[in-house]
Design an enzyme around this catalytic site. Structure first.
Site, PDB file in Angstrom:
ATOM      1  N   GLY A  85      38.036  -6.808  38.548  1.00  0.00           N
ATOM      2  CA  GLY A  85      38.690  -8.087  38.227  1.00  0.00           C
ATOM      3  C   GLY A  85      39.770  -7.904  37.179  1.00  0.00           C
ATOM      4  O   GLY A  85      39.854  -6.863  36.532  1.00  0.00           O
ATOM      5  N   GLY A  87      41.191  -7.720  34.001  1.00  0.00           N
ATOM      6  CA  GLY A  87      40.671  -7.621  32.644  1.00  0.00           C
ATOM      7  C   GLY A  87      41.713  -7.897  31.584  1.00  0.00           C
ATOM      8  O   GLY A  87      41.398  -8.007  30.396  1.00  0.00           O
ATOM      9  N   ARG A  88      42.965  -7.962  32.026  1.00  0.00           N
ATOM     10  CA  ARG A  88      44.022  -8.234  31.044  1.00  0.00           C
ATOM     11  C   ARG A  88      45.218  -8.905  31.706  1.00  0.00           C
ATOM     12  O   ARG A  88      46.358  -8.699  31.314  1.00  0.00           O
ATOM     13  CB  ARG A  88      44.458  -6.949  30.368  1.00  0.00           C
ATOM     14  CG  ARG A  88      44.871  -5.866  31.356  1.00  0.00           C
ATOM     15  CD  ARG A  88      45.577  -4.791  30.639  1.00  0.00           C
ATOM     16  NE  ARG A  88      45.888  -3.708  31.546  1.00  0.00           N
ATOM     17  CZ  ARG A  88      46.821  -2.833  31.329  1.00  0.00           C
ATOM     18  NH1 ARG A  88      47.532  -2.893  30.242  1.00  0.00           N
ATOM     19  NH2 ARG A  88      47.057  -1.875  32.188  1.00  0.00           N
ATOM     20  N   LYS A 108      50.580  -9.918  32.363  1.00  0.00           N
ATOM     21  CA  LYS A 108      49.688  -8.760  32.194  1.00  0.00           C
ATOM     22  C   LYS A 108      49.795  -8.273  30.750  1.00  0.00           C
ATOM     23  O   LYS A 108      50.903  -8.154  30.224  1.00  0.00           O
ATOM     24  CB  LYS A 108      50.129  -7.668  33.170  1.00  0.00           C
ATOM     25  CG  LYS A 108      49.283  -6.424  33.146  1.00  0.00           C
ATOM     26  CD  LYS A 108      49.610  -5.584  34.365  1.00  0.00           C
ATOM     27  CE  LYS A 108      49.302  -4.136  34.119  1.00  0.00           C
ATOM     28  NZ  LYS A 108      49.820  -3.298  35.192  1.00  0.00           N
ATOM     29  N   ASP A 120      40.583  -4.409  25.551  1.00  0.00           N
ATOM     30  CA  ASP A 120      41.086  -5.416  24.603  1.00  0.00           C
ATOM     31  C   ASP A 120      41.989  -6.455  25.265  1.00  0.00           C
ATOM     32  O   ASP A 120      42.469  -7.380  24.609  1.00  0.00           O
ATOM     33  CB  ASP A 120      41.841  -4.724  23.446  1.00  0.00           C
ATOM     34  CG  ASP A 120      43.057  -3.942  23.940  1.00  0.00           C
ATOM     35  OD1 ASP A 120      43.326  -3.937  25.159  1.00  0.00           O
ATOM     36  OD2 ASP A 120      43.742  -3.333  23.097  1.00  0.00           O
ATOM     37  N   ARG A 171      54.583 -10.155  35.994  1.00  0.00           N
ATOM     38  CA  ARG A 171      54.666  -9.470  37.292  1.00  0.00           C
ATOM     39  C   ARG A 171      54.816 -10.494  38.409  1.00  0.00           C
ATOM     40  O   ARG A 171      54.184 -11.549  38.378  1.00  0.00           O
ATOM     41  CB  ARG A 171      53.397  -8.643  37.489  1.00  0.00           C
ATOM     42  CG  ARG A 171      53.344  -7.895  38.796  1.00  0.00           C
ATOM     43  CD  ARG A 171      52.406  -6.722  38.707  1.00  0.00           C
ATOM     44  NE  ARG A 171      51.003  -7.136  38.640  1.00  0.00           N
ATOM     45  CZ  ARG A 171      50.002  -6.262  38.500  1.00  0.00           C
ATOM     46  NH1 ARG A 171      50.241  -4.977  38.412  1.00  0.00           N
ATOM     47  NH2 ARG A 171      48.761  -6.686  38.449  1.00  0.00           N
ATOM     48  N   ARG A 178      43.896  -7.652  47.110  1.00  0.00           N
ATOM     49  CA  ARG A 178      43.784  -6.203  47.267  1.00  0.00           C
ATOM     50  C   ARG A 178      42.672  -5.879  48.253  1.00  0.00           C
ATOM     51  O   ARG A 178      41.839  -6.751  48.546  1.00  0.00           O
ATOM     52  CB  ARG A 178      43.385  -5.557  45.929  1.00  0.00           C
ATOM     53  CG  ARG A 178      44.200  -6.000  44.759  1.00  0.00           C
ATOM     54  CD  ARG A 178      43.302  -6.374  43.567  1.00  0.00           C
ATOM     55  NE  ARG A 178      44.077  -7.099  42.553  1.00  0.00           N
ATOM     56  CZ  ARG A 178      44.752  -6.522  41.580  1.00  0.00           C
ATOM     57  NH1 ARG A 178      44.687  -5.233  41.430  1.00  0.00           N
ATOM     58  NH2 ARG A 178      45.454  -7.235  40.737  1.00  0.00           N
ATOM     59  N   ASP A 257      41.421  -1.055  44.442  1.00  0.00           N
ATOM     60  CA  ASP A 257      41.799  -2.261  43.673  1.00  0.00           C
ATOM     61  C   ASP A 257      43.298  -2.277  43.379  1.00  0.00           C
ATOM     62  O   ASP A 257      43.829  -3.280  42.924  1.00  0.00           O
ATOM     63  CB  ASP A 257      41.011  -2.355  42.367  1.00  0.00           C
ATOM     64  CG  ASP A 257      41.134  -1.108  41.516  1.00  0.00           C
ATOM     65  OD1 ASP A 257      40.845  -0.019  42.029  1.00  0.00           O
ATOM     66  OD2 ASP A 257      41.542  -1.219  40.347  1.00  0.00           O
ATOM     67  N   ASN A 258      43.976  -1.162  43.634  1.00  0.00           N
ATOM     68  CA  ASN A 258      45.424  -1.117  43.448  1.00  0.00           C
ATOM     69  C   ASN A 258      46.160  -1.123  44.782  1.00  0.00           C
ATOM     70  O   ASN A 258      47.355  -0.857  44.834  1.00  0.00           O
ATOM     71  CB  ASN A 258      45.816   0.134  42.655  1.00  0.00           C
ATOM     72  CG  ASN A 258      45.316   0.065  41.217  1.00  0.00           C
ATOM     73  OD1 ASN A 258      45.173  -1.021  40.669  1.00  0.00           O
ATOM     74  ND2 ASN A 258      45.047   1.210  40.624  1.00  0.00           N
TER      75      ASN A 258
END
Ligand code: AMP
Ligand code: MG
Length: 525
Positions: A85, A87-88, A108, A120, A171, A178, A257-258
């Site tokens: 998922g 995360g940032r 992002k 983080d 982006r 995906r 995932d990419n």
């Protein structure tokens, strides 16, 4: 600019609602005017850099935007991780662009989400700039790619071993669905969501599947639709990877995932450009076993497509003939997807050899000139020849005797054999060939870049920008922002004209002194 969010309508299981973290002192460093115009962002908004820095840092959401983090799983280096998922990243909505295409707008580096695990949620300036530069370069080269609308410095320090300046990149992509999104629902056995995702993806990316082209008004059956969807995604992946190979791009982290199902390049973390030709070339420090080497990308995309196929099998079983036994239903579904995965190989080969044919000025090559192409690649590999330079010199050699002699001495008989093939094609296809090899050269000029974003140039620019901001994080001095903008834009001016030399092109053509032998990329968060 009108935001919508059709993805939210799929239901809460597809995402988490979460807001970007506020930052102290945002500065807009890069703004992609051409892309902004495409997205129909009004001029008065584009001129308001204070407002844009608020939007592009996540400090303020534009009217109509709704912020979510997407749920997905993924195979990372072959190992399945059911819970990844965003995360940032925060998807803030979709807009319809000038060409009437729906585009996702995502921040992002905009802070933690429920998917952050130990991360983080932030992004350092250098990887943000790298994504901006590389995606613009790929776009100009004609490679399908997600793009960047902006990079904003946050004015904050983040910890990456050393402290680094933080940034948020905006982006823009055809979507962020995906292979890993399908895997997320398949892993949870959630067939309803999986079918909804297939339907949504068809509507958004492959509407032709549901369009009635025959006029017969007989829609595809449920299983035909699913298989047509898989075939379309496979087709997009083949196009994408063959385009990467054409220009010498190594993605570096082709995890599922990419792998965007729309077929755009996604995730520029450890990517790099091939210098000396070597099909085994790997630059990513975390790719220990060379899984994502330059020449392996075609096979890996096939593997990723097999993972998408895995997710679709249970759906096919659900819609199969209920008169069959469970085993028969399973066998039938498997046979159907396997056929598509196996066909990948032949389709890829045709696209691959056609692409190299064009790089060599040969129009109608599919598989006829296989050995001519493979022999050249072998010669390049054994002699450590630069990929981009060699094809450029081959192009030039058709009208430049000095270049022709140089190449002849490097490539020996191969060079003559190639000229014979070109001449034969000319005689077959042109009744009155005017200038010898002219059509071949024209074709080569369109397929062989004169300049690419070479690794050492990228790194020098990123290092320069990092240093420029290190002592003035909040860009108090106008000169900090200006020097970063000018440096990146100067490079991009050249990269935006990849098939034609402009005044500054030669500044970015020289090869790395060490042949990039010691160059390494990192996942760059
Ligand atoms: P990537 O390597 O960018 O494809 O990221 C893999 C996963 O790690 C994704 O779920 C990302 O959202 C997550 N991720 C990467 N960097 C960070 C970060 N700094 N904070 C939180 N999550 C991250
Ligand atoms: Mg990623």
């Amino acid at each position: 600019m009108k935001f919508s969010n059709t993805y939210i309508k799929l239901g809460e299981q597809f995402f988490q609602r979460t807001l970007p973290e506020k930052v102290t002192s945002p500065t807009l460093l890069l703004w992609n005017k051409a892309l902004a115009n495409n997205l129909l962002i009004p001029e008065n908004v584009q001129d308001n850099h204070i407002l844009l820095s608020q939007y592009c840092s996540g400090n303020q959401l534009p009217h109509g935007a709704e912020s979510i983090a997407l749920a997905y799983s993924g195979h990372q280096f072959g190992h399945f991780n059911p819970q990844l998922g965003d995360g940032r990243a925060h998807l803030i909505g979709e807009v319809i662009d000038k060409d009437n295409a729906r585009r996702d707008i995502q921040l992002k580096g905009s802070g933690q989400t429920g998917f952050s695990r130990r991360g983080d949620g932030k992004c350092a300036l250098a990887p943000a700039l790298r994504e901006y530069i590389m995606s613009e370069a790929l776009f100009a080269l004609g490679v399908p790619t997600s793009r960047c609308l902006s990079v904003a410095a946050t004015g904050e320090m983040i910890n990456r071993g050393l402290t680094k300046a933080g940034a948020v990149v905006t982006r823009v992509a055809a979507s962020h669905i995906r292979v890993g999104t399908f895997q997320y629902f398949a892993a949870r056995g959630d067939m309803t969501s999986l079918q909804a995702l297939v339907d949504y993806s068809i509507k958004r990316h492959f509407p032709e599947i549901d369009a009635d082209k025959t006029g017969s008004n007989i829609p595809l059956s449920s299983d035909q639709r699913i298989l047509a969807f898989l075939a379309s995604v496979i087709g997009n992946q083949i196009t994408l990877v063959v385009e990467w190979l054409r220009i010498g791009f190594i993605h570096g982290v082709m995890n599922t995932d990419n792998t965007a199902i729309c077929g755009e390049t996604l995730d520029f973390g450890p990517c790099a450009m091939l210098g000396e030709y070597n099909e085994n070339k790997v630059f990513s420090s975390i790719d220990e076993y060379g899984r994502y080497a330059f020449g392996s990308q075609g096979k890996i995309a096939q593997w990723n497509m097999a993972r998408l196929a895995d997710c679709l099998i249970p759906l096919l079983i659900e819609v199969s003939d209920k008169k069959l036994t469970k085993e028969e239903q399973e066998q039938q579904a498997l046979t159907k997807v396997e056929a598509l995965i196996h066909q990948y190989t032949d389709k890829f080969d045709v696209a691959y050899f056609t692409m190299y044919g064009k790089k060599l000025g040969i129009k109608d090559t599919a598989l006829n000139n296989k050995s001519l192409i493979s022999d050249l690649l072998t010669l390049m590999q054994t002699q450590n020849l630069d990929y981009t330079q060699t094809f450029l010199q081959l192009t030039q050699s058709l009208t430049d005797d000095v270049k022709a002699q140089e190449l002849q001495s490097k490539l020996g008989d191969w060079y003559q054999t190639w000229l014979v093939v070109l001449r034969q094609e000319e005689l077959e296809h042109e009744s009155h060939p005017q200038n010898k090899y002219q059509q071949a050269q024209d074709l080569m000029r369109k397929n062989n870049p004169v300049v690419i974003p070479r690794n050492h140039h990228i790194e020098a620019i990123l290092e320069f920008c990092e240093n420029a901001i290190a002592n003035d994080l909040t860009c108090m001095k106008n000169s900090t922002k200006e020097v970063i903008t000018d440096t990146v834009e100067g490079f991009l001016r050249v990269l935006r004209s990849p098939y034609q030399e402009i005044e500054a092109t030669n500044k970015y053509q020289e090869l790395p002194k060490d042949g990039d032998r010691y160059y390494q990329t990192f996942c760059g968060t």
